[in-house]
Design an enzyme around this catalytic site. Structure first.
Site, PDB file in Angstrom:
ATOM      1  N   GLU A  24      74.104  35.551  -6.905  1.00 41.74           N
ATOM      2  CA  GLU A  24      75.315  36.260  -6.502  1.00 41.74           C
ATOM      3  C   GLU A  24      75.055  37.492  -5.669  1.00 41.74           C
ATOM      4  O   GLU A  24      75.920  37.925  -4.907  1.00 41.74           O
ATOM      5  CB  GLU A  24      76.043  36.754  -7.745  1.00 41.74           C
ATOM      6  CG  GLU A  24      76.286  35.684  -8.726  1.00 41.74           C
ATOM      7  CD  GLU A  24      76.878  36.259  -9.975  1.00 41.74           C
ATOM      8  OE1 GLU A  24      76.520  37.377 -10.362  1.00 41.74           O
ATOM      9  OE2 GLU A  24      77.708  35.583 -10.531  1.00 41.74           O
ATOM     10  N   ARG A  29      81.148  33.815  -6.603  1.00 44.20           N
ATOM     11  CA  ARG A  29      79.804  34.289  -6.321  1.00 44.20           C
ATOM     12  C   ARG A  29      79.603  35.748  -6.687  1.00 44.20           C
ATOM     13  O   ARG A  29      79.061  36.547  -5.920  1.00 44.20           O
ATOM     14  CB  ARG A  29      79.450  34.090  -4.863  1.00 44.20           C
ATOM     15  CG  ARG A  29      77.949  33.901  -4.757  1.00 44.20           C
ATOM     16  CD  ARG A  29      77.505  33.255  -3.494  1.00 44.20           C
ATOM     17  NE  ARG A  29      76.113  32.914  -3.639  1.00 44.20           N
ATOM     18  CZ  ARG A  29      75.519  31.912  -3.039  1.00 44.20           C
ATOM     19  NH1 ARG A  29      76.203  31.123  -2.255  1.00 44.20           N
ATOM     20  NH2 ARG A  29      74.253  31.678  -3.224  1.00 44.20           N
ATOM     21  N   CYS A  30      80.061  36.108  -7.865  1.00 38.64           N
ATOM     22  CA  CYS A  30      79.740  37.426  -8.370  1.00 38.64           C
ATOM     23  C   CYS A  30      80.063  37.392  -9.839  1.00 38.64           C
ATOM     24  O   CYS A  30      80.988  36.736 -10.262  1.00 38.64           O
ATOM     25  CB  CYS A  30      80.534  38.503  -7.671  1.00 38.64           C
ATOM     26  SG  CYS A  30      82.079  38.914  -8.418  1.00 38.64           S
TER      27      CYS A  30
HETATM   28  N1  PCD Z   1      64.203  35.680  -9.866  1.00 33.56           N
HETATM   29  C1  PCD Z   1      64.711  34.504  -9.532  1.00 33.56           C
HETATM   30  C2  PCD Z   1      66.089  34.280  -9.731  1.00 33.56           C
HETATM   31  C3  PCD Z   1      66.618  33.052  -9.402  1.00 33.56           C
HETATM   32  N2  PCD Z   1      65.841  32.115  -8.854  1.00 33.56           N
HETATM   33  C4  PCD Z   1      66.441  30.799  -8.523  1.00 33.56           C
HETATM   34  O1  PCD Z   1      67.584  30.951  -7.735  1.00 33.56           O
HETATM   35  C5  PCD Z   1      68.637  30.070  -8.175  1.00 33.56           C
HETATM   36  C6  PCD Z   1      69.877  30.897  -8.659  1.00 33.56           C
HETATM   37  O2  PCD Z   1      69.554  31.533  -9.872  1.00 33.56           O
HETATM   38  P1  PCD Z   1      70.503  32.527 -10.661  1.00 33.56           P
HETATM   39  O3  PCD Z   1      70.701  33.781  -9.889  1.00 33.56           O
HETATM   40  O4  PCD Z   1      70.023  32.621 -12.034  1.00 33.56           O
HETATM   41  O5  PCD Z   1      71.943  31.831 -10.640  1.00 33.56           O
HETATM   42  P2  PCD Z   1      72.438  30.519 -11.431  1.00 33.56           P
HETATM   43  O6  PCD Z   1      73.016  30.890 -12.728  1.00 33.56           O
HETATM   44  O7  PCD Z   1      71.433  29.470 -11.354  1.00 33.56           O
HETATM   45  O8  PCD Z   1      73.588  30.064 -10.447  1.00 33.56           O
HETATM   46  C7  PCD Z   1      74.833  30.740 -10.450  1.00 33.56           C
HETATM   47  C8  PCD Z   1      75.085  31.322  -9.073  1.00 33.56           C
HETATM   48  O9  PCD Z   1      74.671  30.447  -8.025  1.00 33.56           O
HETATM   49  C9  PCD Z   1      75.100  30.762  -6.729  1.00 33.56           C
HETATM   50  N3  PCD Z   1      74.415  29.926  -5.778  1.00 33.56           N
HETATM   51  C10 PCD Z   1      74.921  28.657  -5.491  1.00 33.56           C
HETATM   52  N4  PCD Z   1      74.163  27.847  -4.746  1.00 33.56           N
HETATM   53  C11 PCD Z   1      74.629  26.602  -4.479  1.00 33.56           C
HETATM   54  N5  PCD Z   1      73.879  25.786  -3.697  1.00 33.56           N
HETATM   55  N6  PCD Z   1      75.823  26.157  -4.943  1.00 33.56           N
HETATM   56  C12 PCD Z   1      76.595  26.951  -5.704  1.00 33.56           C
HETATM   57  O10 PCD Z   1      77.731  26.494  -6.187  1.00 33.56           O
HETATM   58  C13 PCD Z   1      76.184  28.259  -5.985  1.00 33.56           C
HETATM   59  N7  PCD Z   1      76.948  29.129  -6.734  1.00 33.56           N
HETATM   60  C14 PCD Z   1      76.619  30.525  -6.680  1.00 33.56           C
HETATM   61  C15 PCD Z   1      77.242  31.251  -7.826  1.00 33.56           C
HETATM   62  S1  PCD Z   1      78.865  31.623  -7.731  1.00 33.56           S
HETATM   63 MO1  PCD Z   1      79.645  32.222  -9.900  1.00 33.56          MO
HETATM   64  O11 PCD Z   1      80.063  30.723 -10.474  1.00 33.56           O
HETATM   65  O12 PCD Z   1      81.127  32.816  -9.010  1.00 33.56           O
HETATM   66  O13 PCD Z   1      79.992  33.332 -11.225  1.00 33.56           O
HETATM   67  S2  PCD Z   1      77.278  32.531 -10.102  1.00 33.56           S
HETATM   68  C16 PCD Z   1      76.544  31.641  -8.933  1.00 33.56           C
HETATM   69  C17 PCD Z   1      68.059  29.244  -9.314  1.00 33.56           C
HETATM   70  O14 PCD Z   1      67.576  28.033  -8.799  1.00 33.56           O
HETATM   71  C18 PCD Z   1      66.902  30.103  -9.794  1.00 33.56           C
HETATM   72  O15 PCD Z   1      65.993  29.483 -10.503  1.00 33.56           O
HETATM   73  C19 PCD Z   1      64.494  32.336  -8.632  1.00 33.56           C
HETATM   74  O16 PCD Z   1      63.792  31.473  -8.107  1.00 33.56           O
HETATM   75  N8  PCD Z   1      63.946  33.532  -8.994  1.00 33.56           N
HETATM   76 CU   CU1 Z   2      84.034  38.906  -9.133  1.00 37.48          CU
END
Ligand code: PCD
Ligand code: CU1
Length: 808
Positions: free
Chosen positions: A761, A385-386
């Site tokens: 993210e 998630r980054c």
């Molecule tokens: N301004 C704006 C922006 C955005 N959006 C929305 O919100 C969502 C998100 O987007 P984005 O920021 O463009 O992103 P994407 O490419 O589609 O996806 C990717 C991310 O996504 C998050 N979130 C989530 N959720 C869920 N339920 N599951 C999952 O698995 C997940 N994964 C996590 C991760 S870790 Mo990496 O692979 O570590 O790099 S990176 C990531 C989509 O539906 C869209 O369309 C809106 O409405 N407005």
């Molecule tokens: Cu990272």
């Protein structure tokens, strides 16, 4: 523009459910009724099941494997080992980071639970019995578990397959356990800034090893048809087209004979970007046995063998004047990559976008270096998630700025405000060379501080400190501030590629004669709600109601080529392609309208869902009518049909940002904490679906809470992985999860067709330091400077004790 007939412009706009509408998630109808279609739901006639025999040791030599012991188990049909893969040249596979990874261990195992043999059986129970029965003889070797010792002269040699290799994928290797050393920024200029500074701070910041832990584990089903030579592969893939290309390159099956399908996915969070031995072995199994083969991980396999995240050991420094103007920033990172470098980053960046670590501040000079090393741990290094090491980067700057605030005796929010990149500086080029596209940091910060009543909170905190010191209370309070800048939407092909393929993305739309449509994209939702939001973009662009547009992703036989979903790139890249494909449809529709209405196309204007003659709004053709005409009455020389495709190579990344505040209280005698408040203001530019954004922020904050306060994949000295089950690995439920307050500002991206930036993210990236800063801030009045994540009650209590605050 004027109203035509009975329905007003406003009503017609509402009916489209376009950009800005809190449209309900269309995919949830099937998810909430148990009608999702996940990989494990794929059941084919004659399908076999494969399971891995895994190493009990972190570092050992394989002396002997007795296949007969497993073959004797009823239902077991094959036992495949590295010896069987060598003639096919499949015992190693390429990783995204330019290294190779063993598909099945050959001669040596390099981490606990590494894949040693693949047992294929009639069902998963027989396969499990076969796994149990296989006799493997090992000779234990000394494991290397401490990344800080990896480059010692006497450190054990891990990768014998790399013997004598002094050049790696990212430059020279100086030691047998060295992977790369990568730098960014201007080292000399940064040294100069440090030389002339009044104040310098330096701190060791560890970002421990964690795991994305999606609810659905990884898996695949391979079906090699021996008659047609066609391979169909269902799998938990965040990037199905890349999997197809890699599969073709390593198997020599021509790419058109491979169909990769990523069906519904139960969360990815970075865990499903890479290629795992299980995918390869299900293919090998199907080729050898001429039957479909399924492989599905269990929870322990997922947590202990598929991609981990973080494991960055950071030395961070800031240089400033005595009144708090930051002059320079420097950091050195030791990156523990485990046994193989399987980090998922754009090919040119072995440390991802870590060099966004100068953050939201106007810092004149900056430098960072990252050294990657091998250890006897599982490979990975995904983003969780980054976007590519951005959490690590934001953690670095947002923690070290707190340390500077302590040194200067300044308020943490004030120090940030003093150093913000100012609105008039955008587009702003950072000391690391990134061009931040847009933003208004002071406005966002002010809005957030007002919303939480920052001064009031500080007064409450001061009162609690007083009470604590007077012996009236055993509770302290922390206020965690975090102001982050993200870099998402990889990315411009000039910077970003995966194995040589530029990181563009795509959308293809086909409007049917009745004015309904289907659009397919090169990205792949894992729960984000693309089926809902991409239809909204197309609705606003084409005037076709979102409900009349099917969004389809994940089937390489039908979707245009794309690089997949991770790094919050879907909206910045594929979302832009969707907008542009929609505009192409609209353009053709305009020419058809001009033909039908017998006016020049310049004399037409767009009016929500159709074209009208300028000054004569009653003379109009709706998109529905134009779609019909596209199939029977087009201008002479125009081809019939109404389709468009767009491949979008973005000119830059997008740079969403946000101001987060966390308020918590700690009982120093037990370390037990309570999150009193968490406020998150996000700016992701144009907001497509505010309800989905809110859901994304809730999810990301929950994962930030998990990482900061509890998650850890730890190891003992002999290499046993600790934390590889949900008994030990912290996965917050509704019981632990705090209440989230969300807010926003809206500064559109100037280069994105609809001004949208990614958001998925952001809450994680900004959330982790907010929690960590809150814990650390609670101890600031008592001489605390830095305590490490995860901030479990036990760790918090131990820190209080180390500061002499409790003798319990
Ligand atoms: N301004 C704006 C922006 C955005 N959006 C929305 O919100 C969502 C998100 O987007 P984005 O920021 O463009 O992103 P994407 O490419 O589609 O996806 C990717 C991310 O996504 C998050 N979130 C989530 N959720 C869920 N339920 N599951 C999952 O698995 C997940 N994964 C996590 C991760 S870790 Mo990496 O692979 O570590 O790099 S990176 C990531 C989509 O539906 C869209 O369309 C809106 O409405 N407005
Ligand atoms: Cu990272």
């Amino acid at each position: 523009m004027a109203d035509t007939g009975i329905i007003s412009i406003e009503e017609r706009t509402d009916q489209l459910e376009g950009i800005g509408c809190k449209r309900k998630r269309v995919e949830d109808i099937r998810f909430t009724q148990g009608r999702g279609n996940y990989v494990d739901d794929v059941k084919l006639p004659g399908m076999l099941f494969g399971d891995f025999v895994r190493s009990p040791f972190a570092h050992a030599r394989i002396k002997h494997i007795d296949k007969d012991s497993a073959l004797a188990v009823p239902g077991v049909v094959a036992v495949i080992t590295a010896e069987d893969l060598i003639p096919l040249n499949l015992h190693y596979m390429p990783t995204l980071a330019g290294d190779v990874q063993a598909v099945l261990a050959h001669e040596k195992v390099l981490f606990q639970n590494q894949e040693v043999a693949f047992i294929v059986a009639k069902d998963r129970y027989a396969a499990a019995d076969g796994v149990e029965a296989l006799a493997v003889e090992y000779e234990e070797l000394e494991p290397l578990m401490d990344a800080h010792k990896a480059m010692d002269a006497n450190a054990p040699v891990l990768r014998e397959d790399l013997a004598g290799k002094t050049e790696g994928a990212h430059g020279p290797r100086t030691h047998h356990n060295h992977i790369f050393t990568w730098t960014a920024g201007d080292e000399a200029a940064t040294q100069e800034a440090f030389d002339k500074a009044d104040v310098v701070v330096k701190e060791y910041l560890a970002h421990p090893r964690v795991h994305p832990c999606p609810l659905e584990t990884c898996g695949s089903v391979a079906d090699m048809n021996p008659i047609t030579g066609q391979l169909t592969l269902w799998g938990t893939f965040q990037a199905p087209h890349v999997v197809r290309t890699v599969a073709s390159l390593i198997s020599n099956i021509p790419e058109h004979k491979i169909r990769v399908i990523a069906p519904d996915i139960g969360g990815g969070f970075g865990n499903k970007v890479g290629v795992y031995p299980g995918y390869v072995m299900s293919i090998v199994g199907s080729i050898v046995l001429k039957k479909p083969v399924k492989w599905i991980e269990d929870r322990m396999e997922n947590l202990s063998t598929t991609a981990f995240a973080r494991d960055y050991h950071i030395e961070a420094e800031l240089a400033a004047t005595k009144d708090g103007k930051i002059l320079g920033m420097r950091s050195h990172v030791l990156a523990d990559h485990g046994a193989f470098d399987a980090c998922a980053d754009p090919s040119k960046y072995p440390a991802g976008m870590y060099h966004i670590c100068s953050g939201s501040y106007d810092i004149g000079a900056a430098f960072c270096s990252v050294t990657g090393v091998y250890t006897n741990k599982a490979p990975g290094g995904v983003s969780y998630r980054c976007s590519f090491r951005v959490t690590e980067a934001v953690y670095t700057i947002e923690r070290i700025i707190e340390v500077l605030a302590i040194k200067l005796g300044m308020d943490a929010a004030e120090l940030r405000q003093k150093n913000f990149v100012q609105p008039e500086q955008f587009p702003y080029t950072s000391a690391f060379g990134w061009e931040y596209d847009s933003g208004d940091y002071p406005t966002a910060m002010k809005k957030a501080m007002d919303a939480v009543d920052y001064d009031g909170l500080r007064a409450e905190q001061a009162k609690m400190v007083e009470d604590f010191k007077a012996g009236k209370s055993r509770e302290i309070m922390g206020i965690g501030v975090s102001f982050f800048t993200e870099i998402v939407g990889a990315g411009p092909s000039k910077n970003c590629d995966i194995l040589g393929i530029g990181m563009f993305d795509s959308c293809e739309i086909r409007v049917h004669p009745t004015g309904a449509a289907i659009a397919r994209l090169g990205v792949k939702s894992q729960g984000q709600g693309h089926e809902t939001t991409f239809a909204q973009i197309l609705a606003s662009e084409t005037g076709i109601a979102a409900d009349m547009i099917t969004i389809e992703e994940g089937d390489t036989d039908t979707a245009p080529y794309g690089l997949g979903t991770y790094g919050s790139r879907s909206t910045p890249v594929a979302g832009a392609a969707a907008a542009r494909a929609g505009r192409k449809i609209k353009h053709k529709a305009q020419l058809i309208a001009s033909h039908l209405l017998e006016v020049h196309h310049d004399d037409l204007e767009w009016d929500v869902d159709g074209f009208a003659v300028k000054g004569a709004p009653e003379k109009r053709k709706s998109m529905k009518e134009l779609a019909w005409a596209a199939y029977n009455n087009v201008p002479e020389g125009m081809e019939m049909g109404l389709e468009a495709v767009d491949y979008y190579d973005p000119p830059n990344f997008t740079f969403p940002y946000g101001a987060y505040f966390c308020v918590l209280k700690i009982d120093v005698d037990t370390g037990v904490y309570k999150i009193e408040r968490f406020y998150a203001l996000d700016d992701c530019g144009t907001r497509i679906n505010p309800m989905i954004i809110e859901g994304q922020v809730h999810g990301g904050l929950t994962e930030a809470f998990a990482v900061a306060m509890g998650q850890l994949i730890d190891f003992d000295d002999t290499g046993n992985v600790i934390g590889a089950s949900l008994m030990d690995f912290f996965l917050p439920t509704a019981v632990e999860t705090p209440h989230w307050e969300t807010d926003h500002t809206e500064v559109p991206s100037p280069h994105h067709p609809i001004g949208a930036k990614g958001v998925g993210e952001s809450p994680h990236v900004g959330g982790v330091p907010a929690f960590s800063n809150a814990v650390n801030d609670a101890f600031r009045p008592f001489g605390g400077v830095q305590t490490h994540m995860p901030h479990t009650a036990a760790n918090i209590w131990a820190y209080a004790k180390s500061l002499g605050m409790t003798d319990q």
